[in-house]
Scaffold this motif. Structure first.
Motif, PDB file in Angstrom:
ATOM      1  N   LEU A   4     -13.343   0.741   1.174  1.00  0.00           N
ATOM      2  CA  LEU A   4     -12.783   1.481   0.138  1.00  0.00           C
ATOM      3  C   LEU A   4     -13.837   1.209  -1.099  1.00  0.00           C
ATOM      4  CD1 LEU A   4      -9.322  -0.341   0.301  1.00  0.00           C
ATOM      5  CD2 LEU A   4      -9.718   2.065   0.550  1.00  0.00           C
ATOM      6  N   HIS A   5     -13.830   2.356  -1.791  1.00  0.00           N
ATOM      7  CA  HIS A   5     -14.663   2.446  -3.030  1.00  0.00           C
ATOM      8  C   HIS A   5     -13.691   2.262  -4.279  1.00  0.00           C
ATOM      9  CE1 HIS A   5     -18.368   3.453  -5.052  1.00  0.00           C
ATOM     10  NE2 HIS A   5     -17.766   4.090  -6.082  1.00  0.00           N
ATOM     11  N   VAL A   6     -14.083   1.116  -5.051  1.00  0.00           N
ATOM     12  CA  VAL A   6     -13.014   0.778  -5.973  1.00  0.00           C
ATOM     13  C   VAL A   6     -13.365   1.651  -7.286  1.00  0.00           C
ATOM     14  CG1 VAL A   6     -12.499  -0.840  -7.631  1.00  0.00           C
ATOM     15  CG2 VAL A   6     -13.019  -1.497  -5.481  1.00  0.00           C
ATOM     16  N   ASP A   7     -12.331   2.528  -8.048  1.00  0.00           N
ATOM     17  CA  ASP A   7     -12.462   3.364  -9.117  1.00  0.00           C
ATOM     18  C   ASP A   7     -12.181   2.219 -10.343  1.00  0.00           C
ATOM     19  OD1 ASP A   7     -13.164   5.643  -7.758  1.00  0.00           O
ATOM     20  OD2 ASP A   7     -11.238   6.511  -7.549  1.00  0.00           O
ATOM     21  N   LYS A   8     -11.105   1.534  -9.982  1.00  0.00           N
ATOM     22  CA  LYS A   8     -10.271   0.695 -11.026  1.00  0.00           C
ATOM     23  C   LYS A   8      -9.535  -0.380 -10.821  1.00  0.00           C
ATOM     24  CE  LYS A   8      -7.900   1.248 -15.283  1.00  0.00           C
ATOM     25  NZ  LYS A   8      -7.094   2.197 -16.297  1.00  0.00           N
ATOM     26  N   ALA A   9      -9.622  -1.509 -11.120  1.00  0.00           N
ATOM     27  CA  ALA A   9      -8.678  -2.568 -10.614  1.00  0.00           C
ATOM     28  C   ALA A   9      -7.405  -2.411 -11.888  1.00  0.00           C
ATOM     29  CB  ALA A   9      -9.336  -3.755 -10.723  1.00  0.00           C
ATOM     30  N   LEU A  10      -6.145  -2.332 -11.491  1.00  0.00           N
ATOM     31  CA  LEU A  10      -5.081  -2.238 -12.215  1.00  0.00           C
ATOM     32  C   LEU A  10      -4.726  -3.450 -12.712  1.00  0.00           C
ATOM     33  CD1 LEU A  10      -3.174   0.861 -10.858  1.00  0.00           C
ATOM     34  CD2 LEU A  10      -4.784   0.767 -12.883  1.00  0.00           C
ATOM     35  N   ASN A  12      -4.624  -7.956 -10.730  1.00  0.00           N
ATOM     36  CA  ASN A  12      -5.124  -8.798  -9.714  1.00  0.00           C
ATOM     37  C   ASN A  12      -4.642  -8.191  -8.500  1.00  0.00           C
ATOM     38  OD1 ASN A  12      -6.737 -10.471 -11.328  1.00  0.00           O
ATOM     39  ND2 ASN A  12      -5.031 -11.911 -11.549  1.00  0.00           N
ATOM     40  N   ASN A  13      -3.739  -7.518  -8.131  1.00  0.00           N
ATOM     41  CA  ASN A  13      -2.908  -6.988  -6.787  1.00  0.00           C
ATOM     42  C   ASN A  13      -3.021  -5.695  -6.543  1.00  0.00           C
ATOM     43  OD1 ASN A  13      -1.909  -9.999  -6.122  1.00  0.00           O
ATOM     44  ND2 ASN A  13      -0.904  -9.536  -8.031  1.00  0.00           N
ATOM     45  N   VAL A  14      -3.386  -4.818  -7.330  1.00  0.00           N
ATOM     46  CA  VAL A  14      -3.311  -3.377  -7.589  1.00  0.00           C
ATOM     47  C   VAL A  14      -4.735  -2.870  -7.846  1.00  0.00           C
ATOM     48  CG1 VAL A  14      -2.056  -1.328  -7.726  1.00  0.00           C
ATOM     49  CG2 VAL A  14      -1.095  -3.427  -7.782  1.00  0.00           C
ATOM     50  N   ILE A  15      -5.243  -2.009  -6.939  1.00  0.00           N
ATOM     51  CA  ILE A  15      -6.576  -1.305  -7.376  1.00  0.00           C
ATOM     52  C   ILE A  15      -6.181   0.303  -7.234  1.00  0.00           C
ATOM     53  CG2 ILE A  15      -8.336  -3.109  -7.056  1.00  0.00           C
ATOM     54  CD1 ILE A  15      -9.162  -1.591  -4.271  1.00  0.00           C
ATOM     55  N   VAL A  26      -3.663   4.273  -4.016  1.00  0.00           N
ATOM     56  CA  VAL A  26      -3.486   3.002  -4.722  1.00  0.00           C
ATOM     57  C   VAL A  26      -3.376   1.896  -3.808  1.00  0.00           C
ATOM     58  CG1 VAL A  26      -1.674   1.816  -6.179  1.00  0.00           C
ATOM     59  CG2 VAL A  26      -2.186   4.138  -6.724  1.00  0.00           C
ATOM     60  N   VAL A  27      -4.141   1.101  -3.767  1.00  0.00           N
ATOM     61  CA  VAL A  27      -4.017  -0.077  -2.717  1.00  0.00           C
ATOM     62  C   VAL A  27      -3.229  -1.392  -3.378  1.00  0.00           C
ATOM     63  CG1 VAL A  27      -5.509  -1.610  -1.089  1.00  0.00           C
ATOM     64  CG2 VAL A  27      -6.380   0.808  -1.615  1.00  0.00           C
ATOM     65  N   ILE A  28      -2.368  -1.822  -2.651  1.00  0.00           N
ATOM     66  CA  ILE A  28      -1.502  -3.005  -3.091  1.00  0.00           C
ATOM     67  C   ILE A  28      -1.809  -4.202  -2.413  1.00  0.00           C
ATOM     68  CG2 ILE A  28       0.674  -3.781  -3.895  1.00  0.00           C
ATOM     69  CD1 ILE A  28       1.572  -0.705  -3.664  1.00  0.00           C
ATOM     70  N   GLY A  29      -2.233  -5.420  -2.694  1.00  0.00           N
ATOM     71  CA  GLY A  29      -2.364  -6.540  -1.779  1.00  0.00           C
ATOM     72  C   GLY A  29      -2.931  -7.787  -2.561  1.00  0.00           C
ATOM     73  N   LYS A  49      -2.870  -6.535   6.001  1.00  0.00           N
ATOM     74  CA  LYS A  49      -1.629  -6.937   5.040  1.00  0.00           C
ATOM     75  C   LYS A  49      -1.585  -6.326   3.821  1.00  0.00           C
ATOM     76  CE  LYS A  49      -0.160 -10.437   7.978  1.00  0.00           C
ATOM     77  NZ  LYS A  49       0.747 -11.518   8.021  1.00  0.00           N
ATOM     78  N   MET A  50      -2.093  -5.053   3.532  1.00  0.00           N
ATOM     79  CA  MET A  50      -2.155  -4.644   2.219  1.00  0.00           C
ATOM     80  C   MET A  50      -1.747  -3.183   2.546  1.00  0.00           C
ATOM     81  SD  MET A  50      -5.674  -5.703   0.469  1.00  0.00           S
ATOM     82  CE  MET A  50      -6.179  -7.492   0.673  1.00  0.00           C
ATOM     83  N   PHE A  51      -1.220  -2.446   1.428  1.00  0.00           N
ATOM     84  CA  PHE A  51      -0.519  -1.246   1.519  1.00  0.00           C
ATOM     85  C   PHE A  51      -1.290   0.004   0.748  1.00  0.00           C
ATOM     86  CE2 PHE A  51       2.740  -4.547   2.065  1.00  0.00           C
ATOM     87  CZ  PHE A  51       3.149  -4.322   3.308  1.00  0.00           C
ATOM     88  N   ILE A  52      -1.196   0.816   1.230  1.00  0.00           N
ATOM     89  CA  ILE A  52      -2.203   2.161   0.547  1.00  0.00           C
ATOM     90  C   ILE A  52      -1.196   3.221   0.291  1.00  0.00           C
ATOM     91  CG2 ILE A  52      -3.619   3.794   1.147  1.00  0.00           C
ATOM     92  CD1 ILE A  52      -5.355   1.783   2.829  1.00  0.00           C
ATOM     93  N   LEU A  53      -1.212   3.573  -0.866  1.00  0.00           N
ATOM     94  CA  LEU A  53      -0.020   4.620  -1.135  1.00  0.00           C
ATOM     95  C   LEU A  53      -1.069   6.011  -1.258  1.00  0.00           C
ATOM     96  CD1 LEU A  53       2.010   3.431  -4.456  1.00  0.00           C
ATOM     97  CD2 LEU A  53       2.369   3.180  -1.829  1.00  0.00           C
ATOM     98  N   LYS A  54      -0.615   6.941  -0.460  1.00  0.00           N
ATOM     99  CA  LYS A  54      -1.350   8.170  -0.296  1.00  0.00           C
ATOM    100  C   LYS A  54      -0.909   9.300  -0.920  1.00  0.00           C
ATOM    101  CE  LYS A  54      -0.958   7.763   4.487  1.00  0.00           C
ATOM    102  NZ  LYS A  54      -0.532   6.365   4.677  1.00  0.00           N
ATOM    103  N   ASN A  55       0.432   9.323  -1.017  1.00  0.00           N
ATOM    104  CA  ASN A  55       1.004  10.462  -1.526  1.00  0.00           C
ATOM    105  C   ASN A  55       0.756  10.382  -3.234  1.00  0.00           C
ATOM    106  OD1 ASN A  55       3.332  11.631  -2.993  1.00  0.00           O
ATOM    107  ND2 ASN A  55       4.045  12.380  -1.178  1.00  0.00           N
ATOM    108  N   GLN A  56       0.174  11.501  -3.708  1.00  0.00           N
ATOM    109  CA  GLN A  56       0.167  11.530  -5.057  1.00  0.00           C
ATOM    110  C   GLN A  56       0.977  11.484  -5.966  1.00  0.00           C
ATOM    111  OE1 GLN A  56      -3.443  12.331  -5.532  1.00  0.00           O
ATOM    112  NE2 GLN A  56      -2.926  12.039  -7.751  1.00  0.00           N
TER     113      GLN A  56
END
Length: 284
Positions: A4-10, A12-15, A26-29, A49-56
């Protein structure tokens, strides 16, 4: 690219990151955003054990929601959804991240303000969706342990419906409508039979379960095998219960705006007769 190439950390638990297959996600973990800088790469193997939101659309809604939510809650919701995913065989609709976060965040605010909302179909939810109810118990227990706030039993029922919604890909409002419809059907039976149900009884539990499966069959359009001879016999032997069953199926049709197969009347008559028999035995 297996990272994963980080654009922005929202937080501690979401990027927000670029995924090799899904583009912007959006990756949640737990801790995934800690000390992350733009342009950092995270190996995909670390996204277990992390979740990826794919839907725009889901991504945008989640990003809007985050600033309004306590970060400790994000971590708890992540644990809850991991627990649900591990205890079910079906993939969860990713909207659960938004729905559950939004719902529990609002419930915590209501609790803080002393606003109590009673759950009108708590017992029915516990009976009809026992697995989801147990998962709801886990969520409320975790919030109590980690945030020292007890959201109570009513909230377990509401959370259970959100979990059921995510497991069946149904809109939560549709799930609530079904629960309300079951409650209304049961109340109609109680009025017609002039009988206060013993909610812990097996017959009552069977009626709830039957109504739930009947609604599921109608929603899916499943054809129910005709009973023919048995149907005629039930109509002759138990005319009042048969008439009540017919009335209930008409209410289902009207509320669901879907056809109900005539065979449902016969199956429902059997359950109603059981309840009626219980009432007569108690009145002896």
């Amino acid at each position: 690219m297996s990272s994963l190439h980080v654009d922005k950390a929202l937080n501690n638990n979401v990027i927000i990151a670029q995924h090799p297959e899904h583009g912007e996600v959006v990756v949640i973990g737990k801790g995934i955003g800690f000390n992350r800088k733009p342009n950092d790469d995270i190996p995909l193997t670390a996204v277990e054990k992390m979740f990826i939101l794919k839907n725009q659309q889901e991504q945008e809604q989640y990003k809007q929601l985050l600033p309004q939510v306590d970060e400790a809650l994000i971590e708890i919701i992540n644990e809850v959804i991991t627990y649900i995913a591990e205890h079910t065989d079906v993939p969860l609709n990713e909207h659960i991240h938004i729905a559950l976060t939004d719902h529990i965040s609002f419930a915590l605010k209501r609790k803080e303000q002393g606003i109590i909302i009673q759950n009108p179909f708590l017992y029915e939810t516990r009976e009809i969706y026992p697995d989801e109810y147990r998962m709801g118990e886990y969520a409320v227990r975790l919030i109590k342990e980690k945030m020292d706030v007890d959201l109570g039993q009513d909230e377990i029922g509401f959370v259970a419906l959100h979990i059921y919604s995510a497991m069946t890909n149904q809109n939560i409002s549709q799930v609530r409508e079904h629960s309300q419809l079951i409650t209304d059907l049961v109340n109609l039976v109680a009025d017609q039979l002039d009988y206060s149900f013993e909610t812990q009884s097996l017959d009552y539990s069977r009626l709830l379960t039957h109504l739930r499966f009947a609604l599921e069959r109608v929603r899916r359009g499943d054809k129910v095998e005709e009973l023919h001879k048995l149907d005629s016999l039930l109509k002759l032997e138990y005319p009042e219960m048969y008439s009540l069953a017919w009335k209930l199926t008409k209410v289902m049709e009207k509320r669901l705006k879907l056809p109900v197969y005539p065979a449902e009347v016969g199956y429902l008559t059997i359950h109603l007769q059981r309840l009626n028999q219980r009432k007569e035995e108690e009145n002896k």
